[in-house]
Design a protein around this motif. Structure first.
Motif, short mmCIF file in Angstrom:
data_model
loop_
_atom_site.label_atom_id
_atom_site.label_comp_id
_atom_site.label_asym_id
_atom_site.label_seq_id
_atom_site.Cartn_x
_atom_site.Cartn_y
_atom_site.Cartn_z
N LYS A 189 8.00 -88.42 12.33
CA LYS A 189 8.68 -87.32 11.65
C LYS A 189 9.68 -87.39 13.08
O LYS A 189 10.38 -86.36 13.69
CB LYS A 189 8.12 -86.03 11.67
CG LYS A 189 6.93 -86.11 10.23
CD LYS A 189 7.13 -86.41 9.66
CE LYS A 189 5.94 -86.50 8.39
NZ LYS A 189 6.56 -87.01 6.66
N ILE A 190 10.63 -88.83 13.59
CA ILE A 190 11.58 -88.25 13.60
C ILE A 190 12.84 -87.73 13.11
O ILE A 190 13.17 -88.32 12.32
CB ILE A 190 12.09 -90.46 14.30
CG1 ILE A 190 10.91 -90.87 14.63
CG2 ILE A 190 13.29 -90.18 15.47
CD1 ILE A 190 11.46 -92.38 14.89
N ALA A 191 13.29 -86.98 13.89
CA ALA A 191 14.73 -86.46 13.84
C ALA A 191 15.43 -87.01 13.48
O ALA A 191 16.07 -88.11 14.24
CB ALA A 191 14.67 -85.44 13.79
N ASN A 192 16.49 -87.63 11.91
CA ASN A 192 17.40 -88.61 12.17
C ASN A 192 18.62 -87.56 12.33
O ASN A 192 19.45 -86.61 12.02
CB ASN A 192 17.28 -88.85 10.37
CG ASN A 192 16.55 -89.76 10.50
OD1 ASN A 192 16.27 -90.74 10.68
ND2 ASN A 192 15.54 -89.35 9.34
N VAL A 193 19.70 -88.36 13.00
CA VAL A 193 21.46 -87.85 13.61
C VAL A 193 22.04 -88.50 12.78
O VAL A 193 22.43 -89.54 13.50
CB VAL A 193 21.54 -86.95 15.53
CG1 VAL A 193 22.59 -86.79 15.69
CG2 VAL A 193 20.22 -86.71 15.46
#
Length: 325
Positions: A189-193
């Motif tokens: 669940k890597i946060a996308n920026v």
């Protein structure tokens, strides 16, 4: 492409009439873009430099949209993937500079569409207030540790962020090894920026996430130098790229543009990159901290070819979209 003995005299005469320069850049304003513009204006007091800053994809998109609309305001552009995208679109032209003689063949385009501006090596950044140095991930497999689930972030940029991270692994490991790893990484669940790697680094500095993935190591070093609680570790093979600078097809200030390209490629301009804690591309100008580069830093790097990145961008971006968005 002119190389005659009166080249410098011609450029100076034309630039004094043009006065202005517009530069689309991917460099951080206070770290590199502003000092480089100021250094050029000090060398040539008749010059006035304006710049627009964004990531490589956005810089290329802005230039292409303007050209499609018949607007020719920008003179020079830079970025990791910018030159390849704009060459494919037919809106940059070959150039030469006597300063290019100092660079090895692998650092410059044989057709002259770009020159080497600086080097980038991608790393994992971590917040030192939240993560001890001994606990920071040291391998790609370490990113799969459950403790990092939901505590990582990266950029959506296809030329420097998550998609390039995936592409680097596929190129280094082959699909048989890379794809199962990518499936497991997607569970973290890597946060996308939807912005630049620097924006991701700011999230790490502010403690919004513990780790930033695929971050420019020189930007981490620069932030740490200014007192931010952040450090970096390389994951081998480290993604390595040149930032490349190019001349537009119809620059409104061509003489000034050529002077600026000469300056950027010169030891004088590269020294300003060094002072800004960037990693100079010039072989005779080292980084302030030599450990930012593979040899002194003790890490293995894999350079990604710009043509290969452009060829694979859609494939890697589609994979990234499928697995991580």
């Amino acid at each position: 492409m002119y190389t005659g003995p009166d080249r410098q005299e011609m450029l100076l005469a034309g630039a004094k009439k043009e006065k202005d320069l517009l530069w689309y850049t991917t460099t951080i304003p206070d770290q590199l873009a502003e000092p480089l513009a100021a250094g050029f204006e000090k060398k040539y007091p008749f010059a006035s430099v304006e710049f627009y800053r964004a990531n490589s994809t956005d810089v290329a998109s802005k230039a292409m949209e303007e050209y499609r609309a018949g607007s020719h305001d920008v003179d020079v552009v830079d970025g990791t993937g910018t030159a390849t995208m704009l060459e494919d679109a037919g809106i940059i032209q070959p150039f030469t500079s006597p300063e290019l003689d100092a660079y090895p063949a692998e650092a410059k385009d044989p057709d002259g569409y770009w020159g080497p501006q600086l080097l980038y090596f991608m790393a994992v950044a971590y917040n030192t207030d939240k993560v001890d140095a001994g606990e920071a991930p040291r391998t790609y497999e370490d990113l799969l540790d459950p403790r990092w689930r939901g505590k990582m972030s990266w950029s959506t940029s296809p030329t420097s962020g998550g998609p390039l991270f995936l592409g680097n692994l596929i190129e280094a490991w082959g699909e048989d090894r890379a794809m199962p790893y990518i499936d497991r990484l997607a569970e973290q669940k890597i946060a996308n920026v939807d912005s630049s790697g620097r924006s991701v680094l700011d999230r790490v500095v502010n403690g919004q996430v513990d780790l930033g993935v695929q971050i420019f190591n020189d930007q981490v070093e620069d932030a740490a130098h200014d007192g931010a609680p952040v450090a970096w570790v390389p994951l081998e093979p480290v993604t390595a790229q040149y930032s490349r600078i190019s001349l537009l097809e119809n620059p409104p200030h061509p003489h000034m543009a050529m002077l600026f390209l000469d300056f950027m490629l010169s030891k004088e301009g590269q020294e300003i990159i060094r002072q800004g804690r960037g990693i100079p591309a010039h072989p005779e100008v080292d980084a302030v901290d030599p450990k930012l580069k593979p040899g002194p830093g003790g890490f293995e790097a894999q350079f990604t070819e710009p043509d290969q990145v452009l060829k694979q961008t859609n494939e890697w971006a589609d994979l990234y979209q499928e697995k991580f968005m």
